[in-house]
Every structure is written in C-alpha cells, then in structure tokens.
Design a protein around this motif. Structure first.
Motif, short mmCIF file in Angstrom:
data_model
loop_
_atom_site.label_atom_id
_atom_site.label_comp_id
_atom_site.label_asym_id
_atom_site.label_seq_id
_atom_site.Cartn_x
_atom_site.Cartn_y
_atom_site.Cartn_z
N LEU A 41 0.87 -1.17 0.00
CA LEU A 41 0.00 0.00 0.00
C LEU A 41 0.91 1.22 0.00
N ALA A 42 1.07 1.81 -1.17
CA ALA A 42 2.03 2.89 -1.34
C ALA A 42 1.32 4.24 -1.33
N GLY A 43 2.03 5.22 -0.81
CA GLY A 43 1.47 6.57 -0.80
C GLY A 43 2.37 7.50 -0.02
N THR A 44 2.23 8.79 -0.28
CA THR A 44 2.99 9.78 0.46
C THR A 44 2.42 9.92 1.87
N ASN A 45 3.12 10.64 2.72
CA ASN A 45 2.60 10.94 4.05
C ASN A 45 1.28 11.70 3.91
N GLY A 46 0.28 11.27 4.68
CA GLY A 46 -1.02 11.94 4.63
C GLY A 46 -1.95 11.42 3.55
N ALA A 47 -1.54 10.35 2.85
CA ALA A 47 -2.37 9.83 1.76
C ALA A 47 -3.58 9.06 2.27
N GLY A 48 -3.55 8.63 3.55
CA GLY A 48 -4.66 7.86 4.10
C GLY A 48 -4.30 6.43 4.42
N LYS A 49 -3.04 6.07 4.30
CA LYS A 49 -2.62 4.67 4.52
C LYS A 49 -2.92 4.21 5.94
N SER A 50 -2.51 5.00 6.92
CA SER A 50 -2.71 4.60 8.32
C SER A 50 -4.18 4.53 8.67
N THR A 51 -4.96 5.47 8.17
CA THR A 51 -6.40 5.45 8.43
C THR A 51 -7.04 4.20 7.87
N LEU A 52 -6.63 3.79 6.69
CA LEU A 52 -7.19 2.59 6.07
C LEU A 52 -6.89 1.36 6.93
N LEU A 53 -5.66 1.23 7.41
CA LEU A 53 -5.31 0.08 8.24
C LEU A 53 -6.08 0.09 9.55
N ARG A 54 -6.25 1.26 10.12
CA ARG A 54 -6.98 1.36 11.39
C ARG A 54 -8.46 1.04 11.19
N CYS A 55 -8.99 1.35 10.02
CA CYS A 55 -10.38 0.97 9.73
C CYS A 55 -10.51 -0.55 9.60
N LEU A 56 -9.50 -1.20 9.05
CA LEU A 56 -9.53 -2.66 8.95
C LEU A 56 -9.54 -3.32 10.31
N LEU A 57 -8.95 -2.66 11.30
CA LEU A 57 -8.93 -3.18 12.66
C LEU A 57 -10.14 -2.73 13.47
N ASN A 58 -10.98 -1.89 12.88
CA ASN A 58 -12.11 -1.29 13.57
C ASN A 58 -11.66 -0.41 14.75
N VAL A 59 -10.45 0.08 14.68
CA VAL A 59 -9.98 1.08 15.63
C VAL A 59 -10.53 2.45 15.23
N GLU A 60 -10.62 2.67 13.92
CA GLU A 60 -11.33 3.81 13.37
C GLU A 60 -12.60 3.31 12.70
#
Length: 308
Positions: A41-60
């Motif tokens: 999952l490639a992207g610059t800082n702020g692209a949404g990568k961390s948010t996507l992973l946290r949504c997969l964990l239902n943390v977000e």
C-alpha cells in the motif's frame, strides 16, 4: 470440468470513506488483498494509509462503506479481527511509555492464545530487544523492535505493517526485512505493507495499491503493473505533439537533448509503439521501469489507472 469461483479476498473494502472534519482521509476505497498475498500500500505521508489500516482493525470507524478481513465484517467483529492480526502501527505504543518492554510483551501475549513463547524469545534475541528498558526511554528504532515482536510472535494469519522500518538504521532495516521474508515463507500470512519507501520492500510484494489523497488510483499485481508501464525514448521534431490516442496513455514527459524525448506511458507496448510511429515520431527504445519508479509516477499522475 466446471469453472470455479475465484477465492474471496482475505481483505477487502467497498466504498470505504472517512473524514476528519473537512479533511478527507479516505474517499471511496475499494481494496482487495488475496489470501497469502503481500500487498504494497504505497502513498505519500497523509495519503490515508494509516487510516485505512486502522479501519480494517475497527480502531477507526469509517463514515461510509464496509471492510472485511479474514471473513469477518470488521465493524461487527472488530475484536475477532484484531485477535487474528499482527499490527505494527506507524507511531509507537505511547499509552504504555511507563511500562518495561518485557512486561509489555508479557501483557500483550495474554491477548493471543496462539502466542508462541519460544518464537517470541527468538525474536527478542534476534532483534536485540531491551526487555528491562521502559518503552518511553527507548529510541524510536528500539521501540519499533518491540512492536515487531508483538506483531509476529503469535503467528497471525493477517499482518498490517505501517511503515515497518521507520526509525531503524540501514543495517537494522535489512535485518528486519530478512526476518519478515522468513516469517512470511514460514506462515503464509496475508500481509499489507504500508510504506512510501517502495525500494526496500519490492522483492517481497506481489500486489500493489497506490493511494493518493484518500483515493486508490491504481491496484494491480506487481508484474502486471510493471508489464503495462514503459519508458519510450522517442526521436521527434521540435514541433511534435502527441495525438489524443497516444496522449491518453502518457503519464510523464521527460525532455532530452535536441529532438530526444522520453515518455512514460501505460498500456500494451506494441500498441503504444504503433501509436508513436503513426504520430510521425521514431521510437528509439522502450525500457522497463523499476517498481519504485512506477509507483512514484502513479502518485504524481492525476489519473486513475486500470491495469486489469
């Protein structure tokens, strides 16, 4: 012989969207990760990568859309997903800064019935984890080593690794990536590697997703992506312009000396070469890109790319 349905992805999202106030973090993401796959999952800082992973964990919790992991709806079964996932967060374990690393790992092991104490001890030795040090006193790289042990020691079927080597020195980066390769070969875990440092992981991955400003602008098997992107060295008159059919393929122009021009274009190589010839230019050479170059160009392009 009857046709069979392709296996369901181990991880998938449908129209996943998340905003923080007026800031859009995810904008309709449709992700698909095959079971046993290693997905970059490639992207610059702020692209949404961390948010996507946290949504997969239902943390977000996403604002819209759905996410599924290992057969579970993550919104309804977040605890089940987290119990089967090894997660290395982009940031350290700030909540436990007062706790010693050894105590943290002992506490962490209690949440995972499959925790392998022998393997955990092996990882601790290999990564030279300072068990007696408080987490808050560890350097970023040392804290990362603790996170890696916590993520791998229960041999989970899913790994979500967010900037895995962040904070590690070059030698430690190589050691951790070699450890990960060995771990994946042994466990066959489905893995999402989130990073903007593509070059250091490209030998591990088999699928690529490019996230830009919360949108998944490209998603394809790595070999397909590399097979559909080429750099074309063209000899063309100074007044030459690409016709619309060719221009639609071009992702980047790199000017050279004199009549020399380099175009990075997507699509079938033979068709692109024919379009260049039909335009009155002369193709001198077509060359393959590295995965790092390909991802960078896709991040810079304003288009959505379908490599199906």
């Amino acid at each position: 012989m009857t046709d069979r349905e392709p296996p369901a992805p181990a991880v998938r999202t449908r129209g996943l969207a998340k905003s923080y106030g007026r800031e859009t973090a995810l904008d309709g993401v449709d992700l698909a990760v095959a079971e046993g796959g290693v997905y970059l999952l490639a992207g610059t800082n702020g692209a949404g990568k961390s948010t996507l992973l946290r949504c997969l964990l239902n943390v977000e919790r996403p604002d819209r859309g759905a996410a599924f992991a290992l057969g579970f709806d993550t919104r309804l079964n977040g605890a089940e997903v987290r119990a089967r996932t090894g997660y290395v967060a982009e940031t350290g374990e700030g909540t436990y800064r007062w706790m010693r690393a050894g105590r943290f790992l002992a506490l962490h092991s209690g949440f995972y019935p499959a925790w392998d104490e022998e393997y955990a001890s092996h990882l601790v030795r290999l990564l030279e984890v300072r068990l007696d040090s408080r987490l808050g006193a560890l350097s970023k790289g040392q804290a990362r080593r603790v996170q890696i042990v916590a993520a791998l020691a229960h041999r989970p079927p899913l790994l979500l690794l967010d900037e895995l080597t962040d904070g590690l020195d070059p030698l430690a980066r190589e050691e951790v990536l070699a450890l990960l390769a060995e771990h994946l070969a042994d466990t066959g875990a489905t893995t999402i590697l989130s990073t903007h440092l593509v070059g250091e992981v490209e030998t591990l991955i088999d699928h690529v997703g490019v996230l830009r400003s919360g949108r998944l602008v490209a998603q394809a098997p790595a070999e397909r992506l590399l097979g559909r992107l080429r750099r074309y060295h063209v000899d063309a008159a100074e007044s030459w312009t690409a016709p619309p059919a060719l221009e639609a393929r071009v992702l980047r122009r790199e000017t050279g000396l004199g009549r020399s021009l380099r175009l990075v274009a997507a699509g079938d190589e033979a068709e692109t070469a024919a379009a260049i010839a039909d335009s009155g230019a002369r193709l001198l050479e077509a060359s393959r890109l590295s995965l790092s170059e390909s991802v960078l160009i896709l991040l810079q392009s304003e288009r959505h790319h379908d490599f199906a």
